[in-house]
Design an enzyme around this catalytic site. Structure first.
Site, PDB file in Angstrom:
ATOM      1  N   HIS A 155      -2.557   6.521   4.740  1.00  0.00           N
ATOM      2  CA  HIS A 155      -1.121   6.619   4.990  1.00  0.00           C
ATOM      3  C   HIS A 155      -0.580   7.916   4.390  1.00  0.00           C
ATOM      4  O   HIS A 155      -1.065   8.396   3.366  1.00  0.00           O
ATOM      5  CB  HIS A 155      -0.374   5.462   4.322  1.00  0.00           C
ATOM      6  CG  HIS A 155      -0.628   4.126   4.939  1.00  0.00           C
ATOM      7  ND1 HIS A 155      -1.331   3.942   6.106  1.00  0.00           N
ATOM      8  CD2 HIS A 155      -0.246   2.872   4.532  1.00  0.00           C
ATOM      9  CE1 HIS A 155      -1.377   2.646   6.392  1.00  0.00           C
ATOM     10  NE2 HIS A 155      -0.731   1.980   5.452  1.00  0.00           N
ATOM     11  N   CYS A 177       0.812  -1.218   0.000  1.00  0.00           N
ATOM     12  CA  CYS A 177       0.000   0.000   0.000  1.00  0.00           C
ATOM     13  C   CYS A 177       0.847   1.270   0.000  1.00  0.00           C
ATOM     14  O   CYS A 177       0.576   2.213  -0.767  1.00  0.00           O
ATOM     15  CB  CYS A 177      -0.956   0.004   1.189  1.00  0.00           C
ATOM     16  SG  CYS A 177      -0.182  -0.312   2.794  1.00  0.00           S
TER      17      CYS A 177
END
Length: 343
Positions: A251, A128
């Protein structure tokens, strides 16, 4: 074209997000089969106003499918990959089991979609943080080849799954209670769910995954290893530190990179403005820059804080943020399928 589609790990965070993104994008599904662990057998999931029931997984589950999305552990991906491919389906896998295999394409659609068509049946979804970072810097790499990067990730607790979220929420509630009753504004508390190595509330943890002999973690080495494969640059050097932060979703990544040629900041911004999958969010005077709260539950990577390095004339510093469950996992996989099947 309508496809017969299976999802293994359909009840998890990424599996459910795959279904949500498929519905949003009106993904053309003829038959849908949802698989999960035995404890989820029979669970009802609604997709496009129709009820589907979770099935158990076995070697014969994939007959007649055109496409299988994997949102399970490395162990399960390895166990069923051969059966998926033998059934004639394309397996787009979100685990790390096949990412570094020479015969398996590792794909971010905005960067190297052509690689996907070299598959022998399996296409790997990158990590990711790798997806979010490379999507954010690819425009710069097109202007001038990136030679090296120093990267620090700030990774949300949902990256560790539902129990990661539960651990943060529980710890925050207990800290609030302790603060109200004792006046201690930053107490250390006993862990309940044991997802993270240390208390995550009111804290940051500079470790994600296990440590290797070189002092880096497995998560940190993914940025270099996967970055080299996706960017077709075996000489790319990446020094990465991964940090778990008390944020629920999305994130963020700080990147200091060095290019072969000296670049102009305005040229970089102009390129980012026309880059697929990216939103330029860079207005210091208006205090506009990428943040998790801006990027959650959508598919764009925000890029900002773009500035020249003070220590290298070919250096650029920037900050990116993106939803790791959507863009960093589910949407990347769905977009690979859309482009692969020319939907």
């Amino acid at each position: 074209m309508k496809l017969n589609v299976g999802i293994i790990g359909a009840t998890g965070e990424v599996g459910r997000m795959m279904l949500k993104v498929m519905e949003e994008k009106n993904f053309p599904v003829n038959e849908l089969r949802l698989y999960a662990s035995p404890k989820s057998k029979g669970k009802k999931i609604i997709f496009k106003n129709k009820a589907y029931y979770v099935e158990n997984l076995n070697e014969a589950s994939f007959s007649g499918l055109d496409l299988v999305f994997g949102a399970v552990s490395n162990e399960l991906a390895l166990k069923y990959a051969k059966a998926i491919v033998n059934a004639g389906a394309i397996f787009i896998d979100n685990s790390s089991a096949f990412r570094m295999n020479d015969d398996v394409p590792l794909v971010v659609p905005e960067i190297n979609m052509k690689d996907a068509f070299k598959t022998s049946g399996i296409i790997a979804n990158p990590n990711c943080s790798t997806i979010i970072t490379l999507t954010g810097i690819n425009a710069i790499n097109k202007l001038s080849k990136i030679k090296s990067m120093v990267v620090t990730t700030f990774q949300a607790v949902s990256g560790a799954g539902q129990y990661g979220i539960m651990e943060l929420v529980d710890e925050n509630e207990r800290i609030t209670h302790i603060t109200k009753t004792t006046g201690n504004t930053n107490p250390k508390i006993d862990k309940k769910y044991d997802v993270f190595a240390h208390q995550i509330a009111s804290n940051v943890i500079p470790q994600i995954s296990s440590f290797l002999d070189n002092g880096y973690t497995k998560e940190e080495m993914k940025m270099q290893n996967e970055g080299r494969k996706i960017l077709h640059n075996d000489e790319l050097l990446v020094d990465c530190t991964c940090v778990r932060v008390p944020v629920i979703r999305s994130h963020s990544i700080s990147v200091d990179l060095i290019t072969e040629d000296e670049l102009d900041i305005e040229d970089i911004k102009d390129k980012l403005l026309v880059t697929d999958g990216v939103i330029l969010c860079d207005d210091p005077e208006e205090l506009e820059y990428p943040m998790p709260i801006l990027t959650s539950d959508q598919d764009f990577v925000y890029v900002g804080r773009i500035r020249k390095s003070l220590i290298n004339k070919n250096g650029i510093s920037l900050f990116v943020s993106g939803d790791q469950i959507r863009k960093g996992a589910a949407t990347n996989a769905i977009d690979i399928a859309i482009k692969y099947f020319k939907i």
